[in-house]
Scaffold this motif. Structure first.
Motif, PDB file in Angstrom:
ATOM      1  N   TYR A 108      -2.432 -19.380  47.906  1.00  0.00           N
ATOM      2  CA  TYR A 108      -1.535 -18.280  48.032  1.00  0.00           C
ATOM      3  C   TYR A 108      -0.303 -18.513  47.412  1.00  0.00           C
ATOM      4  N   THR A 109       0.344 -17.503  46.750  1.00  0.00           N
ATOM      5  CA  THR A 109       1.787 -17.504  46.379  1.00  0.00           C
ATOM      6  C   THR A 109       2.854 -16.886  47.259  1.00  0.00           C
ATOM      7  N   PHE A 110       3.697 -17.713  47.790  1.00  0.00           N
ATOM      8  CA  PHE A 110       4.502 -17.297  48.907  1.00  0.00           C
ATOM      9  C   PHE A 110       5.882 -16.896  48.369  1.00  0.00           C
ATOM     10  N   LYS A 111       6.569 -15.855  48.959  1.00  0.00           N
ATOM     11  CA  LYS A 111       7.982 -15.573  48.677  1.00  0.00           C
ATOM     12  C   LYS A 111       8.852 -16.594  49.471  1.00  0.00           C
ATOM     13  N   VAL A 112       9.915 -17.038  48.809  1.00  0.00           N
ATOM     14  CA  VAL A 112      11.012 -17.950  49.473  1.00  0.00           C
ATOM     15  C   VAL A 112      12.273 -17.092  49.695  1.00  0.00           C
ATOM     16  N   GLY A 113      12.010 -16.535  51.135  1.00  0.00           N
ATOM     17  CA  GLY A 113      13.315 -15.471  51.277  1.00  0.00           C
ATOM     18  C   GLY A 113      12.968 -14.022  50.485  1.00  0.00           C
ATOM     19  N   LEU A 122       4.766  -8.578  40.457  1.00  0.00           N
ATOM     20  CA  LEU A 122       3.787  -9.827  39.962  1.00  0.00           C
ATOM     21  C   LEU A 122       2.690 -10.346  41.226  1.00  0.00           C
ATOM     22  N   LEU A 123       3.357 -10.402  42.123  1.00  0.00           N
ATOM     23  CA  LEU A 123       2.370 -10.930  43.468  1.00  0.00           C
ATOM     24  C   LEU A 123       1.482  -9.782  43.797  1.00  0.00           C
ATOM     25  N   GLU A 124       1.993  -8.554  44.023  1.00  0.00           N
ATOM     26  CA  GLU A 124       1.149  -7.766  44.362  1.00  0.00           C
ATOM     27  C   GLU A 124      -0.244  -7.506  43.461  1.00  0.00           C
ATOM     28  N   VAL A 125       0.056  -7.507  42.134  1.00  0.00           N
ATOM     29  CA  VAL A 125      -0.788  -7.321  40.904  1.00  0.00           C
ATOM     30  C   VAL A 125      -1.704  -8.568  40.912  1.00  0.00           C
ATOM     31  N   THR A 126      -1.268  -9.457  41.113  1.00  0.00           N
ATOM     32  CA  THR A 126      -2.244 -10.648  40.953  1.00  0.00           C
ATOM     33  C   THR A 126      -2.974 -10.848  41.996  1.00  0.00           C
ATOM     34  N   ARG A 127      -2.594 -10.568  43.251  1.00  0.00           N
ATOM     35  CA  ARG A 127      -3.596 -10.654  44.436  1.00  0.00           C
ATOM     36  C   ARG A 127      -4.455  -9.446  44.477  1.00  0.00           C
ATOM     37  N   ALA A 128      -3.921  -8.198  44.017  1.00  0.00           N
ATOM     38  CA  ALA A 128      -5.067  -7.246  43.747  1.00  0.00           C
ATOM     39  C   ALA A 128      -6.117  -7.268  42.706  1.00  0.00           C
ATOM     40  N   GLU A 201      -9.908 -17.491  41.132  1.00  0.00           N
ATOM     41  CA  GLU A 201      -8.393 -17.650  41.017  1.00  0.00           C
ATOM     42  C   GLU A 201      -7.616 -17.225  39.993  1.00  0.00           C
ATOM     43  N   PRO A 202      -7.273 -15.863  40.045  1.00  0.00           N
ATOM     44  CA  PRO A 202      -6.502 -15.395  38.906  1.00  0.00           C
ATOM     45  C   PRO A 202      -5.208 -16.123  38.776  1.00  0.00           C
ATOM     46  N   MET A 203      -4.572 -16.530  37.743  1.00  0.00           N
ATOM     47  CA  MET A 203      -3.373 -17.241  37.544  1.00  0.00           C
ATOM     48  C   MET A 203      -2.702 -16.065  36.472  1.00  0.00           C
ATOM     49  N   ILE A 204      -1.740 -15.434  37.034  1.00  0.00           N
ATOM     50  CA  ILE A 204      -1.318 -14.422  36.102  1.00  0.00           C
ATOM     51  C   ILE A 204       0.170 -14.554  35.898  1.00  0.00           C
ATOM     52  N   ASP A 224       7.139 -19.364  28.141  1.00  0.00           N
ATOM     53  CA  ASP A 224       8.284 -18.826  28.061  1.00  0.00           C
ATOM     54  C   ASP A 224       9.106 -18.938  29.291  1.00  0.00           C
ATOM     55  N   MET A 225       8.636 -19.816  30.216  1.00  0.00           N
ATOM     56  CA  MET A 225       9.316 -20.249  31.498  1.00  0.00           C
ATOM     57  C   MET A 225       9.613 -19.137  32.563  1.00  0.00           C
ATOM     58  N   LYS A 226       8.932 -17.832  32.453  1.00  0.00           N
ATOM     59  CA  LYS A 226       8.823 -16.830  33.470  1.00  0.00           C
ATOM     60  C   LYS A 226       7.877 -17.141  34.411  1.00  0.00           C
ATOM     61  N   PRO A 227       8.167 -16.560  35.656  1.00  0.00           N
ATOM     62  CA  PRO A 227       7.306 -16.948  36.586  1.00  0.00           C
ATOM     63  C   PRO A 227       5.749 -16.614  36.548  1.00  0.00           C
ATOM     64  N   SER A 228       5.152 -17.082  37.382  1.00  0.00           N
ATOM     65  CA  SER A 228       3.661 -17.033  37.311  1.00  0.00           C
ATOM     66  C   SER A 228       3.286 -17.022  38.777  1.00  0.00           C
ATOM     67  N   ALA A 229       1.984 -16.386  39.104  1.00  0.00           N
ATOM     68  CA  ALA A 229       1.463 -16.151  40.604  1.00  0.00           C
ATOM     69  C   ALA A 229       0.126 -16.485  40.385  1.00  0.00           C
ATOM     70  N   HIS A 230      -0.188 -17.035  41.546  1.00  0.00           N
ATOM     71  CA  HIS A 230      -1.956 -17.544  41.854  1.00  0.00           C
ATOM     72  C   HIS A 230      -2.270 -17.428  43.161  1.00  0.00           C
ATOM     73  N   PHE A 231      -3.524 -16.635  43.244  1.00  0.00           N
ATOM     74  CA  PHE A 231      -4.193 -16.380  44.560  1.00  0.00           C
ATOM     75  C   PHE A 231      -5.739 -16.787  44.149  1.00  0.00           C
ATOM     76  N   GLU A 232      -6.220 -17.627  45.403  1.00  0.00           N
ATOM     77  CA  GLU A 232      -7.669 -17.858  45.242  1.00  0.00           C
ATOM     78  C   GLU A 232      -8.391 -17.570  46.533  1.00  0.00           C
ATOM     79  N   HIS A 233      -9.594 -17.282  46.403  1.00  0.00           N
ATOM     80  CA  HIS A 233     -10.359 -17.180  47.529  1.00  0.00           C
ATOM     81  C   HIS A 233     -11.944 -17.888  47.047  1.00  0.00           C
TER      82      HIS A 233
END
Length: 267
Positions: A108-113, A122-128, A201-204, A224-233
């Motif tokens: 699961y990819t968590f937000k920090v604050g 990005l997180l919503e689309v990756t989880r979807a 487990e999408p890695m987007i 490119d050092m831009k953020p990445s998200a990862h969710f897995e079941h």
């Protein structure tokens, strides 16, 4: 070779997967500015052992910790350290547990604050996209159908889909056949059959699909050092339908999130 599981074995796998789910739920309350990933790693190891399991990643292929902790531009396989998380970070936590000789593997990819709207999306689309893939895990379909569904949804939203890292079968070993890419062509690859168990487990990536590896031999970054998200079941094919062995319920309860996304796939 694809190793199908009996109903009894699937129940044992579900027990392992749910330990991972509960571990992530516990960590959801601890992910906050100022905490270190090494601290979270220690909490996870203690929690897993207290629930009668063994950390699935610790020592696997000589990995040094219980969690893969991958903040921001790190895609996967980040090694926990003593650098504190800060407001606006995201952190992908990938966790494994071994119990009754079967593995659970779940991320699961968590937000920090509070994070920016761009990162939120990005997180919503990756989880979807994860559920888009799970929907295609059914008899008669093939590996490419899952990958195509994930890729189509992520790229429609303008994101990069990592090619070099994939999901996998799972069971008495962490990584079994088949490999489960997050891209592909419909109707291609190995056919799904009753009793299969896989980790999807999408890695987007927010930007390019391209990645690079740090000299530590583990940590994968976006090129490119831009953020990445990862969710897995973890998912089993039971009575002709995809059924979740893992769940985000514990995470969502801790975070106050209400969603029905798992409802079609519950046991």
């Amino acid at each position: 070779m694809i190793i199908t599981k009996t109903s009894e074995e699937i129940e044992l796998m579900r027990e392992s997967a749910l330990i991972v789910s509960k571990t992530l739920g516990m960590l959801a309350k601890e992910v906050k500015p100022g905490v270190t990933t090494l601290k979270l790693d220690g909490l996870a190891e203690e929690f897993i052992r207290d629930h009668g399991a063994i950390p699935g990643f610790l020592g696997l292929y000589d990995f040094p910790n219980s969690l893969c902790m991958s903040p921001n531009a790190q895609v996967v396989h980040g090694i926990p350290n003593d650098k504190p998380l800060i407001e606006g970070d995201i952190i992908s936590i990938d966790c494994g547990a071994l119990k009754n000789n079967f593995y659970g593997d779940h991320a699961y990819t968590f937000k920090v604050g509070v994070v920016s709207p761009e990162i939120d999306k990005l997180l919503e689309v990756t989880r979807a996209s994860l559920y888009k893939g799970i929907e295609q895990f059914k008899p008669g379909n093939r590996v490419g159908d899952v990958g195509f569904a994930i890729q189509k949804y992520a790229e429609k939203n303008g994101y990069g889909v990592v090619r070099e890292l994939v999901g996998h079968g799972i069971g008495k070993t962490m990584h079994e056949d088949p490999e489960m890419p997050n891209y592909g062509k419909r109707g291609r690859g190995k056919k799904f059959v009753e009793g299969m168990t896989v980790a999807i487990e999408p890695m987007i990536n927010l930007g390019t699909k391209d990645i690079k590896q740090l000299p530590d031999g583990w940590t994968i970054l976006t090129a490119d050092m831009k953020p990445s998200a990862h969710f897995e079941h973890d998912v089993a094919l039971v009575d002709g339908k995809p059924k979740l062995l893992s769940t985000f319920d514990y995470v969502h309860k801790a975070l106050g999130i209400s969603t029905e996304e798992e409802d079609p796939y519950r046991f």
